[in-house]
Design an enzyme around this catalytic site. Structure first.
Site, PDB file in Angstrom:
ATOM      1  N   LYS A 139      -2.443   7.100   1.245  1.00 41.52           N
ATOM      2  CA  LYS A 139      -2.173   7.331   2.672  1.00 41.52           C
ATOM      3  C   LYS A 139      -1.037   8.345   2.763  1.00 41.52           C
ATOM      4  O   LYS A 139       0.129   8.001   2.928  1.00 41.52           O
ATOM      5  CB  LYS A 139      -1.842   6.006   3.369  1.00 41.52           C
ATOM      6  CG  LYS A 139      -2.048   6.083   4.865  1.00 41.52           C
ATOM      7  CD  LYS A 139      -2.114   4.715   5.479  1.00 41.52           C
ATOM      8  CE  LYS A 139      -1.933   4.756   6.977  1.00 41.52           C
ATOM      9  NZ  LYS A 139      -2.926   5.532   7.709  1.00 41.52           N
TER      10      LYS A 139
ATOM     11  N   GLU B  63     -15.891   7.371   6.310  1.00 37.43           N
ATOM     12  CA  GLU B  63     -15.093   6.649   7.322  1.00 37.43           C
ATOM     13  C   GLU B  63     -14.962   7.538   8.535  1.00 37.43           C
ATOM     14  O   GLU B  63     -15.509   8.642   8.572  1.00 37.43           O
ATOM     15  CB  GLU B  63     -13.721   6.263   6.752  1.00 37.43           C
ATOM     16  CG  GLU B  63     -12.892   7.435   6.269  1.00 37.43           C
ATOM     17  CD  GLU B  63     -11.547   7.030   5.680  1.00 37.43           C
ATOM     18  OE1 GLU B  63     -11.037   5.953   5.993  1.00 37.43           O
ATOM     19  OE2 GLU B  63     -11.003   7.833   4.897  1.00 37.43           O
TER      20      GLU B  63
ATOM     21  N   ARG C  62       0.843  -1.216   0.000  1.00 41.36           N
ATOM     22  CA  ARG C  62       0.000   0.000   0.000  1.00 41.36           C
ATOM     23  C   ARG C  62       0.866   1.250   0.000  1.00 41.36           C
ATOM     24  O   ARG C  62       0.559   2.230  -0.680  1.00 41.36           O
ATOM     25  CB  ARG C  62      -0.953  -0.013   1.202  1.00 41.36           C
ATOM     26  CG  ARG C  62      -1.935   1.154   1.188  1.00 41.36           C
ATOM     27  CD  ARG C  62      -3.018   1.030   2.235  1.00 41.36           C
ATOM     28  NE  ARG C  62      -2.482   1.161   3.589  1.00 41.36           N
ATOM     29  CZ  ARG C  62      -3.219   1.072   4.696  1.00 41.36           C
ATOM     30  NH1 ARG C  62      -4.517   0.852   4.603  1.00 41.36           N
ATOM     31  NH2 ARG C  62      -2.669   1.195   5.883  1.00 41.36           N
TER      32      ARG C  62
HETATM   33  N1  PMP Z   1      -8.992   5.357   7.396  1.00 36.29           N
HETATM   34  C1  PMP Z   1      -8.025   6.260   7.674  1.00 36.29           C
HETATM   35  C2  PMP Z   1      -8.252   7.685   7.306  1.00 36.29           C
HETATM   36  C3  PMP Z   1      -6.833   5.849   8.299  1.00 36.29           C
HETATM   37  O1  PMP Z   1      -5.877   6.738   8.563  1.00 36.29           O
HETATM   38  C4  PMP Z   1      -6.670   4.482   8.635  1.00 36.29           C
HETATM   39  C5  PMP Z   1      -5.397   4.019   9.276  1.00 36.29           C
HETATM   40  N2  PMP Z   1      -5.194   4.569  10.540  1.00 36.29           N
HETATM   41  C6  PMP Z   1      -7.729   3.598   8.375  1.00 36.29           C
HETATM   42  C7  PMP Z   1      -8.849   4.058   7.726  1.00 36.29           C
HETATM   43  C8  PMP Z   1      -7.606   2.141   8.726  1.00 36.29           C
HETATM   44  O2  PMP Z   1      -6.659   1.516   7.920  1.00 36.29           O
HETATM   45  P1  PMP Z   1      -5.793   0.262   8.431  1.00 36.29           P
HETATM   46  O3  PMP Z   1      -6.767  -0.781   8.819  1.00 36.29           O
HETATM   47  O4  PMP Z   1      -4.976  -0.111   7.255  1.00 36.29           O
HETATM   48  O5  PMP Z   1      -4.990   0.743   9.590  1.00 36.29           O
END
Ligand code: PMP
Length: 292
Positions: free
Chosen positions: A151, A184, A52
């Site tokens: 990200k 989210e 990722r």
């Molecule tokens: N959404 C956002 C905006 C995030 O920053 C993250 C990670 N902290 C997630 C969702 C969750 O992603 P992951 O399960 O890969 O940590």
């Protein structure tokens, strides 16, 4: 012993781990990162996190300058140097130092650092009781403007949402997209359970494709929990039987109230519980192992 930080190919003590004030990661949020966990000497889904990171870097045309395997080894080296069995790992690649203009072409080499430290877990009570969250006015970045699947180091959109939640006396915020669909939370993906079916919005609505989210979807399939990825409204969440958030740091957190509406029984539900248990089992098996 002082915490050892991986910085541009070397381990340096925390007090000496410094980067330039001309680094574009700092000046412009120009860079990408990952938050990763290790559980009992196993880095959970490390290669998925590295994949990722490379995808985010590719989209912003940032050359990491290391192979995926070299980055994996650097993560493991950092964990070993700090003798950490259980850790939270922050892997960051910035555009590197440049001049005061924002042109990335002026930045000669990326800055790469890895911080591995003890994790501060959310209190147990939070998982037992469930979260009470609020929808905030700040909408999630438009995917056409800044795709939330990248990200990146630019988290002001999420920080503004967090501030709004805090100002209203809540610790977490639900963010909608510009059309009013559930996107989210500030650092977690959102799930609902309705009539036994697991639901989550598709990433194109404006969410990061979380690695925990992906694990939960895989586990649902394995456990024969029906699953559907579809756009959700707040109405869908208010009237769900269960809801929960997923993220690397938080893992799986039940949500029992949204905007003053009780979700289901107001207690963490059975599907959430089942998936949480399965997720904990997965963190013991799925990833890159190391020895201290
Ligand atoms: N959404 C956002 C905006 C995030 O920053 C993250 C990670 N902290 C997630 C969702 C969750 O992603 P992951 O399960 O890969 O940590």
């Amino acid at each position: 012993m002082e915490l050892q930080i991986y910085l541009n190919g070397k381990l340096v003590p925390k007090s000496e781990a410094k980067i330039s004030v001309f680094d574009h990661g700092l000046l412009y949020g120009d860079g990408v990162f990952e938050g990763i966990r290790s559980y009992d000497c196993l880095v959970f889904r490390l290669m998925e996190h590295i994949d990722r990171l490379f995808e985010s870097a590719h989209t912003i045309t940032l050359k990491v300058g290391m192979t995926k395997e070299e980055l994996r080894d650097a993560v493991i080296t950092t964990l070993k140097a700090n003798r950490l069995r259980d850790a939270y790992i922050r892997l960051v690649v910035t555009r590197g130092p440049g001049d005061l203009g924002l042109d990335p072409n002026k930045c000669k080499a990326p800055t790469i650092f890895i911080i591995a430290d003890k994790i501060t877990l959310y209190p147990d009570a939070l998982y037992k009781k469930g979260l009470d969250i609020v929808t905030v006015p700040t909408v999630r970045n438009l995917p056409e403007a800044l795709n939330p699947s990248i990200k990146s180091l630019n988290y002001l959109n999420n920080i503004l949402a967090k501030i709004e939640a805090n100002n209203s006396g809540f610790s977490e915020a639900l963010m909608l997209n510009a059309s009013g669909y559930v996107a989210e939370c500030t650092g977690e993906n959102v799930f609902a359970v309705k009539c036994g079916e697991l639901l989550t919005p598709p990433a194109y609505i404006g969410a990061l494709e979380g690695i925990t989210r992906h694990s939960i979807i895989e586990l649902a399939e394995k456990l024969k929990v029906p699953f559907c990825e579809k756009p959700l409204t707040r109405h869908d969440l208010y009237n769900a039987d269960e809801a929960f958030l997923t993220g690397t740091a938080a893992e799986v957190v039940p949500v029992v109230k949204l905007d003053g509406r009780v979700i289901g029984t107001g207690k963490p539900g059975p599907v959430t519980h089942k998936l949480t248990q399965a997720f904990h089992a997965l963190t013991k098996t799925c990833g890159v192992k190391y020895k201290l």
